[in-house]
Design an enzyme around this catalytic site. Structure first.
Site, PDB file in Angstrom:
ATOM      1  N   ARG A 158      -1.578   4.296 -19.970  1.00 47.71           N
ATOM      2  CA  ARG A 158      -2.513   4.125 -18.850  1.00 47.71           C
ATOM      3  C   ARG A 158      -3.709   5.048 -18.999  1.00 47.71           C
ATOM      4  O   ARG A 158      -4.860   4.616 -18.845  1.00 47.71           O
ATOM      5  CB  ARG A 158      -1.790   4.407 -17.531  1.00 47.71           C
ATOM      6  CG  ARG A 158      -2.703   4.397 -16.308  1.00 47.71           C
ATOM      7  CD  ARG A 158      -1.936   4.573 -15.021  1.00 47.71           C
ATOM      8  NE  ARG A 158      -1.136   5.795 -15.000  1.00 47.71           N
ATOM      9  CZ  ARG A 158      -0.343   6.143 -14.004  1.00 47.71           C
ATOM     10  NH1 ARG A 158      -0.213   5.348 -12.945  1.00 47.71           N
ATOM     11  NH2 ARG A 158       0.352   7.262 -14.054  1.00 47.71           N
ATOM     12  N   TYR A 210       1.319  18.140 -11.970  1.00 46.68           N
ATOM     13  CA  TYR A 210       2.725  18.292 -12.303  1.00 46.68           C
ATOM     14  C   TYR A 210       2.887  19.121 -13.578  1.00 46.68           C
ATOM     15  O   TYR A 210       2.070  19.017 -14.503  1.00 46.68           O
ATOM     16  CB  TYR A 210       3.374  16.927 -12.530  1.00 46.68           C
ATOM     17  CG  TYR A 210       3.756  16.170 -11.284  1.00 46.68           C
ATOM     18  CD1 TYR A 210       3.601  16.710 -10.014  1.00 46.68           C
ATOM     19  CD2 TYR A 210       4.291  14.887 -11.384  1.00 46.68           C
ATOM     20  CE1 TYR A 210       3.967  16.002  -8.878  1.00 46.68           C
ATOM     21  CE2 TYR A 210       4.655  14.165 -10.257  1.00 46.68           C
ATOM     22  CZ  TYR A 210       4.488  14.735  -9.011  1.00 46.68           C
ATOM     23  OH  TYR A 210       4.853  14.030  -7.900  1.00 46.68           O
ATOM     24  N   GLU A 323      12.520   4.729  -2.682  1.00 47.95           N
ATOM     25  CA  GLU A 323      11.085   5.014  -2.571  1.00 47.95           C
ATOM     26  C   GLU A 323      10.480   4.025  -1.579  1.00 47.95           C
ATOM     27  O   GLU A 323      10.942   2.879  -1.471  1.00 47.95           O
ATOM     28  CB  GLU A 323      10.409   4.903  -3.939  1.00 47.95           C
ATOM     29  CG  GLU A 323       8.915   5.176  -3.917  1.00 47.95           C
ATOM     30  CD  GLU A 323       8.343   5.286  -5.335  1.00 47.95           C
ATOM     31  OE1 GLU A 323       8.860   6.154  -6.097  1.00 47.95           O
ATOM     32  OE2 GLU A 323       7.411   4.531  -5.678  1.00 47.95           O
TER      33      GLU A 323
END
Length: 330
Positions: A158, A210, A323
């Site tokens: 991506r 992160y 989720e």
């Protein structure tokens, strides 16, 4: 980023957010309605259509028959295909989708790179070039170890395909694993002629910060996105993450409660009304089918009357069991 101190007001003159609803209907019925920007069926039993606005999502619904998800705008809608991109547009809004067979691109990283390259080129040439929300559905998302995990490979591809397209800020996003036997990567997005207002959760570290353990390429997404007129909040996939760490491993109830706490924190940060109502459609992704009845019961208690689509999907971290994403309208 949206500031918590701002009082939420619908901004006149800006685009009204698309109306997202769930409905029991055939695709030809909803696609014939004025203003239909996109419509989605779920699972192998969903109907097919060659209309570019229709997408059969490779996630099975725990409720049968599954409803159709419908996006509608207050404008005439045009549609078409350009290369691998299927699209529709109307009233300043754009839907675009890509489906690629991984086998044609050497695996998930190559397919992700190609898909995002095509979306970047297509959207970048449109007036509706402000990407606000993206959904990614990936086969076998947790297979592989360490940097060879497929979700981490997807993130690498991506980033390579996007280049600097999101240099000024990430959209809201979801990435969920599907169980279709075909390794098909499905990506679709909502874009606009106007920018939105990205929202972060004060209980969580922003995804692009992160630590290295979550991959060579950090996930790139905002926790939520206020639509241009501030009349709706598009909520990214939200799970039991506190700081950057997964919480309550192995405890479904605790994870679901933590997820709902994170959702409320997002609403508060965006100055949206607390809680969800009958006009706030949510999707809940459940890893293990045996957990679906318990998730349904808790959500019925905690979110009475809220339309919830319960889907079989794997969260991008294998220790997370559930989720939620969706919409909150002002």
């Amino acid at each position: 980023m949206a500031q918590a101190s701002e009082h939420l007001q619908v901004q006149p003159g800006l685009l009204r957010a698309p109306r997202v609803t769930y409905r029991m209907a055939a695709p030809q019925t909803v696609l014939a309605e004025p203003g239909t920007l996109a419509a989605f069926g779920f699972g192998a039993g969903a109907s097919d259509s060659d209309d570019p606005r229709w997408l059969r999502v490779a996630l099975e619904c725990f409720d049968a028959p599954a409803p159709v998800e419908l996006w509608q705008v207050d404008a005439e809608v045009s549609r078409g295909c350009e290369g691998a991109v299927r699209w529709s547009a109307g009233g300043g809004w754009l839907f675009a989708a890509v489906e690629l067979d991984e086998a044609d691109f050497g695996g998930i990283e190559g397919a992700s790179r190609q898909a995002y390259t095509e979306l970047r080129r297509f959207v970048g040439a449109r007036d509706e070039s402000c990407v606000l929300r993206i959904w990614n559905y990936i086969a076998d998302i947790n297979h592989g170890q360490d940097d060879a995990e497929r979700y981490k490979q997807f993130c690498n591809g991506r980033a390579a395909g996007l280049g600097d397209f999101f240099a000024h800020g990430f959209p809201a996003a979801t990435a969920i694993g599907h169980h279709d036997r075909r390794r098909v990567l499905q990506i679709y997005l909502l874009a606009s002629i106007d920018t939105g207002h990205a929202v972060e959760n004060p209980r969580q570290v922003s995804a692009w910060h992160y630590p290295r353990q979550y991959g060579r390429t950090s996930p790139g997404f905002a926790r939520a996105m206020l639509m241009p007129a501030r009349d709706a909040l598009a909520i990214s996939g939200t799970a039991a993450v506190v700081g950057y760490a997964s919480a309550h491993e192995g405890d479904l109830d605790a994870q679901l409660n933590e997820t709902l706490t994170n959702l409320e924190a997002l609403l508060a940060t965006a100055d949206m009304p607390a809680g969800f109502d009958t006009l706030s459609p949510l999707k809940t992704y459940v890893r293990h089918p045996v957990d679906a009845p318990r998730v349904r019961d808790i959500l019925h208690q905690r979110l009475p009357g809220v339309p919830v689509l319960l889907l079989h999907g794997d969260v991008c971290r294998r220790e997370l069991l559930v989720e939620i994403d969706g919409w909150r309208y002002a």
